[in-house]
Write a protein that holds these residues in place. Structure first.
Motif, short mmCIF file in Angstrom:
data_model
loop_
_atom_site.label_atom_id
_atom_site.label_comp_id
_atom_site.label_asym_id
_atom_site.label_seq_id
_atom_site.Cartn_x
_atom_site.Cartn_y
_atom_site.Cartn_z
N CYS A 74 19.57 -31.39 18.50
CA CYS A 74 20.76 -31.27 17.64
C CYS A 74 21.80 -30.39 18.32
N LYS A 75 21.36 -29.34 19.02
CA LYS A 75 22.29 -28.46 19.73
C LYS A 75 22.94 -29.20 20.90
N ILE A 76 22.18 -30.05 21.58
CA ILE A 76 22.75 -30.85 22.68
C ILE A 76 23.78 -31.83 22.12
N ILE A 77 23.45 -32.50 21.02
CA ILE A 77 24.40 -33.43 20.40
C ILE A 77 25.69 -32.72 20.02
N ALA A 78 25.56 -31.51 19.49
CA ALA A 78 26.73 -30.74 19.05
C ALA A 78 27.52 -30.17 20.23
N GLY A 79 26.93 -30.20 21.44
CA GLY A 79 27.59 -29.63 22.60
C GLY A 79 27.36 -28.13 22.74
N ASP A 80 26.49 -27.57 21.91
CA ASP A 80 26.20 -26.14 21.98
C ASP A 80 25.30 -25.81 23.17
N ILE A 81 24.53 -26.80 23.60
CA ILE A 81 23.75 -26.69 24.84
C ILE A 81 24.24 -27.80 25.75
N PRO A 82 24.62 -27.48 26.99
CA PRO A 82 25.18 -28.51 27.87
C PRO A 82 24.16 -29.57 28.27
N ASP A 129 28.12 -42.55 20.68
CA ASP A 129 28.90 -43.22 19.64
C ASP A 129 28.62 -42.51 18.32
N GLU A 130 29.02 -43.12 17.21
CA GLU A 130 28.90 -42.41 15.93
C GLU A 130 27.45 -42.22 15.49
N LEU A 131 26.54 -43.03 16.05
CA LEU A 131 25.14 -42.98 15.59
C LEU A 131 24.17 -42.34 16.57
N CYS A 132 24.51 -42.37 17.85
CA CYS A 132 23.54 -41.89 18.83
C CYS A 132 24.19 -41.19 20.02
N PHE A 133 23.35 -40.50 20.77
CA PHE A 133 23.79 -39.71 21.93
C PHE A 133 22.76 -39.93 23.03
N LEU A 182 17.52 -39.91 27.93
CA LEU A 182 17.01 -39.90 26.56
C LEU A 182 18.10 -40.41 25.64
N VAL A 183 17.72 -41.19 24.65
CA VAL A 183 18.66 -41.61 23.61
C VAL A 183 18.15 -41.08 22.28
N VAL A 184 19.01 -40.38 21.57
CA VAL A 184 18.61 -39.75 20.30
C VAL A 184 19.56 -40.18 19.19
N PRO A 185 19.04 -40.36 17.98
CA PRO A 185 19.95 -40.57 16.85
C PRO A 185 20.64 -39.25 16.51
N LYS A 186 21.89 -39.32 16.08
CA LYS A 186 22.57 -38.10 15.67
C LYS A 186 21.94 -37.52 14.41
N LEU A 187 21.41 -38.40 13.59
CA LEU A 187 20.66 -37.95 12.41
C LEU A 187 19.36 -37.29 12.88
N HIS A 188 19.09 -36.09 12.40
CA HIS A 188 17.85 -35.43 12.79
C HIS A 188 16.66 -36.07 12.10
N LEU A 189 15.81 -36.71 12.90
CA LEU A 189 14.50 -37.19 12.43
C LEU A 189 13.49 -36.55 13.38
N VAL A 230 17.48 -47.36 14.81
CA VAL A 230 16.57 -47.68 15.91
C VAL A 230 17.00 -48.98 16.58
N GLY A 231 17.34 -49.98 15.79
CA GLY A 231 17.86 -51.23 16.35
C GLY A 231 19.14 -50.99 17.11
N HIS A 232 19.98 -50.14 16.55
CA HIS A 232 21.24 -49.80 17.23
C HIS A 232 20.94 -49.17 18.59
N ILE A 233 20.01 -48.24 18.62
CA ILE A 233 19.68 -47.55 19.88
C ILE A 233 19.15 -48.56 20.91
N PHE A 234 18.33 -49.50 20.50
CA PHE A 234 17.83 -50.49 21.47
C PHE A 234 18.95 -51.40 21.97
N ALA A 235 19.91 -51.70 21.12
CA ALA A 235 21.06 -52.49 21.57
C ALA A 235 21.90 -51.69 22.56
#
Ligand code: 5GP
Ligand code: ZN
Length: 112
Positions: free
Chosen positions: A7-15, A22-26, A40-47, A61-66
């Motif tokens: 979550c910190k990487i997604i937020a840019g708090d950790i480089p 995009d809006e759903l993944c990083f 690594l591909v992660v959803p922006k939503l914390h799971l 998950v489908g979005h990430i595979f696409a």
């Protein structure tokens, strides 16, 4: 999630070395690559892991595979790659935010 590394990487708090966002993944390169191409591909939503995937949130998950299939063409590794997610400590999961490893660029071996 406050104390979550990804979550910190997604937020840019950790480089990180970003591959895609995009809006759903990083997507970002793994700090300790196991293959010439390893990100690594992660959803922006914390799971916490794939164990928290439900009918309500499974679309990401489908979005990430696409996204991975698109990146494979754009980054020129579509000839062969592996997508892996470790779920739980017994499977080797060390970061408790759902993530998909994308590995390519060498002949990948068998695994447990
Ligand atoms: P897991 O073992 O949970 O399936 O995968 C976690 C991955 O995150 C590992 O491959 C590890 O190298 C990577 N990783 C851990 N900390 C960092 C970090 O701070 N930055 C990046 N880019 N990757 C990390
Ligand atoms: Zn998180």
């Amino acid at each position: 999630m406050n104390d979550c590394l990804f979550c910190k990487i997604i937020a840019g708090d950790i480089p990180s070395k970003k591959v895609y966002e995009d809006e759903l993944c990083f997507a970002f390169y793994d700090i300790s690559p196991m293959a010439p191409m390893h990100f690594l591909v992660v959803p922006k939503l914390h799971l916490a892991s794939c164990a928290e995937i439900t009918a309500d949130n499974a679309a990401v998950v489908g979005h990430i595979f696409a996204v991975i299939a698109k990146l494979a063409k754009e980054l020129d590794f579509a000839d062969g790659y592996r997508v892996v997610t470790n779920c739980g400590e017994l499977a080797g999961q060390t970061v408790k935010h759902l993530h998909f490893h994308v590995l390519s660029g060498k002949q990948l071996g068998s695994f447990d």
